[in-house]
Design a protein around this motif. Structure first.
Motif, PDB file in Angstrom:
ATOM      1  N   ILE A  52       0.836  -1.200   0.000  1.00  0.00           N
ATOM      2  CA  ILE A  52       0.000   0.000   0.000  1.00  0.00           C
ATOM      3  C   ILE A  52       0.871   1.250   0.000  1.00  0.00           C
ATOM      4  CG2 ILE A  52      -1.802   1.268   1.219  1.00  0.00           C
ATOM      5  CD1 ILE A  52      -2.835  -1.300   2.315  1.00  0.00           C
ATOM      6  N   LEU A  53       1.983   1.184   0.753  1.00  0.00           N
ATOM      7  CA  LEU A  53       2.906   2.320   0.773  1.00  0.00           C
ATOM      8  C   LEU A  53       3.427   2.597  -0.628  1.00  0.00           C
ATOM      9  CD1 LEU A  53       4.612   4.391   2.348  1.00  0.00           C
ATOM     10  CD2 LEU A  53       6.355   2.647   2.592  1.00  0.00           C
ATOM     11  N   GLY A  54       3.843   1.528  -1.324  1.00  0.00           N
ATOM     12  CA  GLY A  54       4.343   1.679  -2.686  1.00  0.00           C
ATOM     13  C   GLY A  54       3.312   2.326  -3.595  1.00  0.00           C
ATOM     14  N   LEU A  55       2.071   1.830  -3.528  1.00  0.00           N
ATOM     15  CA  LEU A  55       1.006   2.395  -4.356  1.00  0.00           C
ATOM     16  C   LEU A  55       0.765   3.860  -4.003  1.00  0.00           C
ATOM     17  CD1 LEU A  55      -1.525  -0.578  -4.369  1.00  0.00           C
ATOM     18  CD2 LEU A  55      -0.154   0.245  -6.272  1.00  0.00           C
ATOM     19  N   THR A  56       0.819   4.143  -2.691  1.00  0.00           N
ATOM     20  CA  THR A  56       0.617   5.527  -2.247  1.00  0.00           C
ATOM     21  C   THR A  56       1.698   6.437  -2.801  1.00  0.00           C
ATOM     22  OG1 THR A  56      -0.318   4.697  -0.197  1.00  0.00           O
ATOM     23  CG2 THR A  56       0.340   6.996  -0.241  1.00  0.00           C
ATOM     24  N   LEU A  57       2.954   5.968  -2.756  1.00  0.00           N
ATOM     25  CA  LEU A  57       4.050   6.791  -3.265  1.00  0.00           C
ATOM     26  C   LEU A  57       3.897   7.025  -4.763  1.00  0.00           C
ATOM     27  CD1 LEU A  57       7.078   5.364  -1.239  1.00  0.00           C
ATOM     28  CD2 LEU A  57       5.823   7.474  -0.885  1.00  0.00           C
ATOM     29  N   ILE A  58       3.457   5.990  -5.478  1.00  0.00           N
ATOM     30  CA  ILE A  58       3.215   6.162  -6.911  1.00  0.00           C
ATOM     31  C   ILE A  58       2.128   7.204  -7.113  1.00  0.00           C
ATOM     32  CG2 ILE A  58       2.343   5.034  -9.000  1.00  0.00           C
ATOM     33  CD1 ILE A  58       3.685   2.478  -8.060  1.00  0.00           C
ATOM     34  N   GLY A  59       1.064   7.104  -6.318  1.00  0.00           N
ATOM     35  CA  GLY A  59      -0.018   8.083  -6.400  1.00  0.00           C
ATOM     36  C   GLY A  59       0.490   9.492  -6.145  1.00  0.00           C
ATOM     37  N   MET A  60       1.358   9.625  -5.135  1.00  0.00           N
ATOM     38  CA  MET A  60       1.872  10.951  -4.774  1.00  0.00           C
ATOM     39  C   MET A  60       2.824  11.470  -5.845  1.00  0.00           C
ATOM     40  SD  MET A  60       1.724  11.542  -0.882  1.00  0.00           S
ATOM     41  CE  MET A  60       2.852  10.602   0.104  1.00  0.00           C
ATOM     42  N   PHE A  61       3.446  10.546  -6.592  1.00  0.00           N
ATOM     43  CA  PHE A  61       4.330  10.948  -7.671  1.00  0.00           C
ATOM     44  C   PHE A  61       3.536  11.657  -8.760  1.00  0.00           C
ATOM     45  CE2 PHE A  61       8.226  10.686  -9.989  1.00  0.00           C
ATOM     46  CZ  PHE A  61       7.898  10.482 -11.320  1.00  0.00           C
ATOM     47  N   PHE A  62       2.351  11.085  -9.069  1.00  0.00           N
ATOM     48  CA  PHE A  62       1.575  11.621 -10.182  1.00  0.00           C
ATOM     49  C   PHE A  62       0.583  12.704  -9.775  1.00  0.00           C
ATOM     50  CE2 PHE A  62       3.081   9.313 -13.642  1.00  0.00           C
ATOM     51  CZ  PHE A  62       3.375   8.023 -13.241  1.00  0.00           C
ATOM     52  N   SER A  63       0.150  12.658  -8.519  1.00  0.00           N
ATOM     53  CA  SER A  63      -0.869  13.617  -8.108  1.00  0.00           C
ATOM     54  C   SER A  63      -0.432  14.258  -6.808  1.00  0.00           C
ATOM     55  CB  SER A  63      -2.199  12.888  -7.937  1.00  0.00           C
ATOM     56  OG  SER A  63      -3.182  13.774  -7.482  1.00  0.00           O
ATOM     57  N   GLU A  64      -0.361  15.589  -6.777  1.00  0.00           N
ATOM     58  CA  GLU A  64       0.187  16.254  -5.608  1.00  0.00           C
ATOM     59  C   GLU A  64      -0.635  15.961  -4.358  1.00  0.00           C
ATOM     60  OE1 GLU A  64       0.801  20.380  -6.238  1.00  0.00           O
ATOM     61  OE2 GLU A  64       2.237  20.527  -4.599  1.00  0.00           O
ATOM     62  N   ARG A  65       0.069  15.555  -3.293  1.00  0.00           N
ATOM     63  CA  ARG A  65      -0.567  15.285  -2.001  1.00  0.00           C
ATOM     64  C   ARG A  65      -1.705  14.258  -2.114  1.00  0.00           C
ATOM     65  NH1 ARG A  65       0.893  17.616   3.129  1.00  0.00           N
ATOM     66  NH2 ARG A  65       2.717  18.891   2.644  1.00  0.00           N
ATOM     67  N   PHE A  66      -1.466  13.242  -2.945  1.00  0.00           N
ATOM     68  CA  PHE A  66      -2.494  12.241  -3.197  1.00  0.00           C
ATOM     69  C   PHE A  66      -2.958  11.587  -1.899  1.00  0.00           C
ATOM     70  CE2 PHE A  66      -4.864   9.395  -5.711  1.00  0.00           C
ATOM     71  CZ  PHE A  66      -4.764   8.141  -5.156  1.00  0.00           C
ATOM     72  N   PHE A  67      -1.976  11.148  -1.076  1.00  0.00           N
ATOM     73  CA  PHE A  67      -2.350  10.485   0.175  1.00  0.00           C
ATOM     74  C   PHE A  67      -3.183  11.407   1.053  1.00  0.00           C
ATOM     75  CE2 PHE A  67      -2.073   7.550   3.582  1.00  0.00           C
ATOM     76  CZ  PHE A  67      -1.903   8.285   4.740  1.00  0.00           C
ATOM     77  N   CYS A  68      -2.757  12.653   1.169  1.00  0.00           N
ATOM     78  CA  CYS A  68      -3.413  13.595   2.061  1.00  0.00           C
ATOM     79  C   CYS A  68      -4.858  13.838   1.639  1.00  0.00           C
ATOM     80  CB  CYS A  68      -2.663  14.920   2.069  1.00  0.00           C
ATOM     81  SG  CYS A  68      -0.900  14.726   2.366  1.00  0.00           S
TER      82      CYS A  68
END
Lengths: 155, 289
Positions: free
Chosen positions: B170-186
């Motif tokens: 999940i961390l990996g997917l989150t980091l990928i998300g944050m790479f493409f979309s600013e503050r994705f996790f937040c």
């Protein structure tokens, strides 16, 4: 303005609910304690007095009943969350009387304060029969393992 | 004359940006577990309720209360400047922007309408966690939290990662998300963020814009905003729950329309940032974060 007032009111309401919950729970726990003490007294006057000299609560948790450890002070270490945790375990008359943490491996103070709550449980069970502290699992596991290492020297 | 003013403005804006980066690095190094500690307070409260036990003032609960009180006064400054996970996301997204080379437009973004819907997910995450805690089943999720996996890696405990397979995933997917979309996790997943959006926030130190002065059709602030926030009007008492107090909007507005309620304070002044950093840092030190 309206939204802010609504949010503040909801927050106040939630806080009041938590406070009420705590008050009710405290009353309930106090009542249960009273019942428990009454039951113990009744059992005692009924003539079944098995007092063990070294335990302060007569509850039957954990191991080490008569697994007499050797008297003395022992130091044990184990891996905590961020580093090595060390404890000093004092054995008197075959039982654990004191556990003192002497090194905490780089744990944040908040986590460490939560983890040391495991120590009274260890003393009560006279063994490493304690539950890890939820939220400070690694730190409390470290303390428990450090105690185990110390106890192994006392076998 | 005009160019000098423009250069001054640019220099000031860069100074503010570097200050923010510096503060983020500081909190990342000194107080990386602040987010986890505060959220541990939330979980503890509901575990106690589910077990019919008292909610005691544990260190985690104290940190949670302090952080919420702080947010009530200063807005989500913690999110924008001090949260280790948020900072990590900013830096990863910064790498993405640098690589793609386009600095004015946001590269490859998920459409705002979809992000608006996805932003609701974090409330679901919060509700699920609370429910699991009340039902005393939260320990079944051991090893699944991406935050725990991140904490382990940060503490150098690579050996114990075998217990965190799902968390790492999940961390990996989150980091990928944050790479493409600013503050994705937040925006999409953070349960603590969900708590913050629900809190009331005083408007005196949070940002709003003077709509009358806006250039028609500009929305530079919303486009620069990592959370896509449309700031309320200057007279409004509302504070958008999604605003992370990162102050990118104030740095970008061509008319300098952005300020706090009362208009005396802009909101991104260096002295105000320093004050907020000092207070937050002092709170963390006091509470043992």
């Amino acid at each position: 303005m309206k939204n802010l007032i609504i949010k503040i009111s909801c927050m106040a309401l939630i806080l009041v609910m938590f406070a009420e919950y705590n008050a009710v729970t405290a009353t309930r726990l106090a009542n249960e304690k009273v019942e428990q003490v009454k039951a113990e007294q009744a059992a005692q006057t009924a003539g079944s007095g098995t007092e063990t000299a070294d335990s302060d609560k007569g509850s039957g948790g954990g191991s080490a009943a008569g697994a007499g450890y050797k008297d003395g002070t022992y130091v044990g270490s184990a891996q905590g969350y961020g580093g090595t945790v060390s404890v000093e375990v004092t054995i008197e008359n075959g039982s654990i009387t004191k556990i003192e943490p002497i090194a905490h491996g780089g744990e944040d103070a908040a986590y460490w304060d939560m983890a040391v709550a495991v120590i009274p449980q260890i003393i009560e069970s006279q063994g490493a029969d304690a539950d890890t502290v939820s939220g400070a699992t690694f730190s409390s596991t470290g303390i428990i393992n450090a105690v185990i290492e110390a106890l192994q020297q006392a076998m | 004359m005009e160019t000098k003013k423009k250069n001054d403005k640019k220099r000031l804006r860069n100074l503010r940006r570097f200050t923010r980066l510096g503060v983020q690095i500081l909190f990342f190094a000194l107080f990386p577990s602040a987010y986890a500690s505060a959220f541990a307070g939330v979980k503890y409260m509901f575990i106690q309720i589910g077990a019919h036990q008292l909610i005691e003032l544990t260190p985690f609960v104290a940190i949670l209360i302090a952080l919420c009180a702080y947010t009530f006064v200063f807005g989500r400054f913690f999110c924008g400047y001090a949260c280790a996970f948020g900072s990590l996301g900013d830096w990863i997204f910064g790498i993405h922007k640098a690589i793609s080379g386009r600095r004015t437009k946001r590269p490859l973004q998920i459409p705002e309408k979809i992000m608006d819907w996805l932003s609701m997910l974090k409330y679901l995450v919060l509700a699920a966690v609370i429910l699991l805690c009340i039902l005393q089943k939260f320990d079944r999720t051991q090893g699944m939290s991406p935050w725990d996996a991140f904490s382990q890696i940060r503490a150098g405990q690579v050996g114990s990662l075998s217990g965190y397979v799902i968390g790492c995933l999940i961390l990996g997917l989150t980091l990928i998300g944050m790479f493409f979309s600013e503050r994705f996790f937040c925006r999409v997943l953070c349960p603590m963020g969900a708590v913050f959006t629900l809190l009331p926030v005083l408007p005196q130190l949070t940002l709003r814009r003077d709509r009358e002065q806006c250039i028609h059709g500009c929305s530079g602030c919303t486009r620069a905003c990592p959370a896509g926030v449309e700031l309320p009007d200057a007279a409004s008492w509302d504070t958008p729950g999604e605003c992370l107090q990162c102050h990118k909007c104030a740095g970008v507005c061509p008319r300098g329309n952005i300020s706090c309620k009362g208009r005396r304070i802009r909101g991104d002044e260096l002295w105000l940032t320093a004050l907020r950093v000092l207070i937050l840092g002092a709170l963390f030190v006091w509470l043992g974060v």
